[in-house]
Design a protein around this motif. Structure first.
Motif, short mmCIF file in Angstrom:
data_model
loop_
_atom_site.label_atom_id
_atom_site.label_comp_id
_atom_site.label_asym_id
_atom_site.label_seq_id
_atom_site.Cartn_x
_atom_site.Cartn_y
_atom_site.Cartn_z
N VAL A 52 -8.78 12.02 -11.86
CA VAL A 52 -8.10 11.76 -10.51
C VAL A 52 -6.68 11.67 -11.09
CG1 VAL A 52 -8.49 9.26 -10.81
CG2 VAL A 52 -7.79 10.54 -8.62
N GLY A 53 -5.77 12.20 -10.33
CA GLY A 53 -4.30 12.09 -10.63
C GLY A 53 -3.40 12.31 -9.46
N PRO A 88 6.87 8.03 2.74
CA PRO A 88 7.54 8.01 1.36
C PRO A 88 6.96 6.41 0.58
CG PRO A 88 9.28 7.31 2.90
CD PRO A 88 8.15 8.07 3.84
N GLU A 89 6.22 5.65 1.40
CA GLU A 89 5.53 4.39 0.82
C GLU A 89 4.48 4.52 0.43
OE1 GLU A 89 7.65 2.15 0.60
OE2 GLU A 89 9.35 2.48 2.00
N ARG A 90 3.56 5.56 0.91
CA ARG A 90 2.29 5.81 0.56
C ARG A 90 2.02 6.41 -1.10
NH1 ARG A 90 -2.04 10.18 3.07
NH2 ARG A 90 -3.87 9.31 1.71
N VAL A 91 1.51 5.77 -1.90
CA VAL A 91 0.80 6.42 -3.02
C VAL A 91 -0.49 7.17 -2.82
CG1 VAL A 91 0.49 6.08 -5.63
CG2 VAL A 91 2.20 4.61 -4.35
N GLY A 92 -0.32 8.16 -2.34
CA GLY A 92 -1.57 8.95 -1.69
C GLY A 92 -1.13 10.35 -1.17
N VAL A 93 -2.10 11.07 -0.93
CA VAL A 93 -2.01 12.32 -0.30
C VAL A 93 -3.46 12.82 0.25
CG1 VAL A 93 -2.26 13.46 -2.81
CG2 VAL A 93 -1.36 14.76 -0.59
N GLY A 94 -3.50 13.17 1.41
CA GLY A 94 -4.69 13.70 2.05
C GLY A 94 -5.88 12.47 2.02
N PRO A 95 -7.11 12.81 1.37
CA PRO A 95 -7.99 11.75 1.17
C PRO A 95 -7.85 10.99 0.04
CG PRO A 95 -8.82 13.81 0.61
CD PRO A 95 -7.40 14.15 0.84
N ASP A 97 -5.98 8.14 -2.37
CA ASP A 97 -5.16 6.96 -2.45
C ASP A 97 -5.24 6.41 -4.07
OD1 ASP A 97 -3.76 6.51 -0.02
OD2 ASP A 97 -5.59 6.94 0.94
N TYR A 98 -4.06 5.58 -4.18
CA TYR A 98 -4.10 4.65 -5.35
C TYR A 98 -3.38 3.11 -5.10
CZ TYR A 98 -2.00 3.28 -9.93
OH TYR A 98 -1.49 2.62 -10.80
N GLU A 99 -3.82 2.57 -5.52
CA GLU A 99 -3.61 0.99 -5.48
C GLU A 99 -3.55 0.14 -6.73
OE1 GLU A 99 -5.56 -3.18 -3.10
OE2 GLU A 99 -6.66 -1.32 -3.04
N VAL A 100 -2.34 -0.77 -6.71
CA VAL A 100 -2.17 -1.46 -7.89
C VAL A 100 -2.91 -2.74 -7.45
CG1 VAL A 100 -0.76 -2.76 -9.22
CG2 VAL A 100 -0.10 -0.31 -8.68
N ILE A 101 -3.84 -3.32 -7.96
CA ILE A 101 -4.60 -4.69 -7.61
C ILE A 101 -3.84 -5.82 -8.58
CG2 ILE A 101 -6.67 -5.81 -7.71
CD1 ILE A 101 -8.20 -3.32 -7.54
N LYS A 105 -2.75 -4.53 -15.26
CA LYS A 105 -4.25 -4.95 -15.53
C LYS A 105 -5.31 -4.30 -14.78
CE LYS A 105 -7.44 -7.81 -17.16
NZ LYS A 105 -7.83 -7.79 -18.39
N SER A 106 -5.03 -3.97 -13.36
CA SER A 106 -6.16 -3.53 -12.67
C SER A 106 -5.66 -2.50 -11.58
CB SER A 106 -7.03 -4.53 -11.98
OG SER A 106 -8.05 -4.02 -11.29
N VAL A 107 -6.19 -1.30 -11.51
CA VAL A 107 -5.82 -0.44 -10.31
C VAL A 107 -7.02 0.17 -9.68
CG1 VAL A 107 -3.60 0.15 -11.67
CG2 VAL A 107 -5.63 1.65 -11.91
N ARG A 108 -6.92 0.81 -8.68
CA ARG A 108 -7.84 1.45 -7.92
C ARG A 108 -7.68 2.68 -7.44
NH1 ARG A 108 -9.06 -0.28 -1.61
NH2 ARG A 108 -11.11 0.85 -1.17
N PHE A 109 -8.69 3.87 -7.76
CA PHE A 109 -8.46 5.18 -7.35
C PHE A 109 -9.55 5.55 -6.18
CE2 PHE A 109 -6.73 5.81 -11.76
CZ PHE A 109 -5.51 6.32 -11.43
#
Length: 381
Positions: A52-53, A88-95, A97-101, A105-109
């Motif tokens: 994923v990227g 511009p705030e969203r770190v994502g595109v279409g379906p 997404d990416y989240e820094v938890i 240390k921990s992230v979500r794809f």
């Protein structure tokens, strides 16, 4: 004199500015400026792999991303691009997404349900070591004038948990059964967008090229862990870039200065077949790692637009919203690899002495390499 208005984003509330600009602006006007996120996540038995990227191209006003699965010889990929300033705030595109938890240390794809392919996932990565910087990638174009790569990257070894759905089947992902690596890079990079039509292009000469990149996590019998990482590029058998470190749990890094390999590659599709890598650790010391592929093919990055794919390239404008993808039944065949390129994230099992672990091995072997038994006639991008 009328000037274009600067834009404020949520990030401008934070006390982390480093230039007298808002976060809607980057310090370099080059249209190849990119900020990328990447992850390669895998079952430790090699039966399933998720890649994923995301790419954010400030000066192109584009955000793109991909999510895909490698299972046996099969590869499935969903790709999406969008207009960046529309959200511009969203770190994502279409379906995707990416989240820094938890920072560092921990992230979500996440790949949500989509109409392109019957795949989706929701995966959380938890670092088992700190993230580590690689040596800055600074490279000039062959004529020596333009800097074509000015890039900084860090990566992190992680366990994985969550859920994957393929063709209606639900697969539970557990930390003790899965492993993986993620990275985050930013700067001017190569292979962004179509080549400019009105700039000087040197005569294209046939060159022998080698690229290997690999983070390798190892665990000793006493339970202590560490990492060996390297990134090497060679042109005509001369090293043009090398980064290498032994990375420790306390965050310290010890330089590696060079590498000699005893690797084997499949002459049909140039897939890594395994071997050894011996690193120069300085003062006459060496570190030797044995490498064994685990998965059938690994995830080919061509479908993620690396080196171009079916007219698509990283950072390319494809409209306000764009979504597509495809399924390859056999990513090992020469015919398929010629389309999706030989660069792949290959899952490997590694050993150094009595320490064992896992890694991802990326490789490109173009042209003639006699020590691998590869001829120019069998070359493939």
């Amino acid at each position: 004199m009328r000037q274009s208005q600067q834009i404020l984003t949520h990030a401008d509330e934070l006390l982390c500015h480093q230039t007298p600009q808002t976060f809607a602006t980057v310090s370099n006007a080059d249209i190849s400026w990119t900020e990328k996120l990447w992850g390669s996540l895998f079952a430790r038995d090699g039966s399933l792999q998720v890649d994923v990227g995301f790419g954010k191209y400030h000066n192109r006003n584009v955000m793109d991303g991909f999510g895909g699965i490698s299972r046996g010889k099969e590869q499935l990929t969903v790709r999406s691009t969008r207009r960046l300033d529309a959200d511009p705030e969203r770190v994502g595109v279409g379906p995707l997404d990416y989240e820094v938890i938890e920072p560092l240390k921990s992230v979500r794809f996440v790949l949500r349900e989509n109409h392109i392919l019957p795949i989706r996932f929701d995966l959380v990565l938890t670092g088992v070591l700190p993230p580590f910087l690689e040596r800055k990638d600074e490279q000039r174009e062959p004529h020596g004038f333009r800097i074509q790569s000015d890039l900084l990257r860090y990566h992190q070894a992680s366990t994985i948990r969550g859920t994957i759905w393929i063709d209606g089947e639900k697969i539970d992902v557990r930390d003790e059964e899965w492993f993986g690596f993620r990275d985050h890079s930013w700067g001017v990079r190569m292979d962004v967008g179509d080549p400019a039509p009105d700039v000087y292009k040197p005569e294209r000469l046939e060159q022998d090229f080698l690229l290997t990149w690999s983070p390798m996590w190892l665990c000793r019998p006493d339970g202590s862990t560490y990492e060996i990482h390297h990134y090497q590029q060679q042109v005509d058998h001369q090293t043009t870039y090398f980064s290498g470190f032994v990375n420790e749990p306390d965050g310290s890094q010890h330089d590696l200065f060079a590498v000699q390999d005893e690797l084997k590659f499949d002459p049909v599709n140039r897939r890594l077949l395994g071997g050894k890598m011996t690193f120069d650790a300085g003062w006459g010391q060496t570190r030797t790692v044995e490498i064994e592929p685990v998965s059938d093919t690994g995830f080919h990055l061509g479908t993620a637009m690396y080196f171009g794919f079916r007219g698509q390239r990283h950072g390319q404008w494809r409209g306000e919203q764009f979504l597509d993808g495809e399924r390859f039944a056999d990513a090992s065949s020469r015919e398929t690899v010629e389309e999706i390129h030989q660069l792949r994230d290959c899952v490997i099992r590694v050993r150094e002495g009595d320490a064992v672990g896992y890694g991802i091995f990326e490789s490109m072997v173009i042209g003639e390499h006699r020590r691998y038994g590869l001829t120019r006639e069998s070359s493939i991008l």
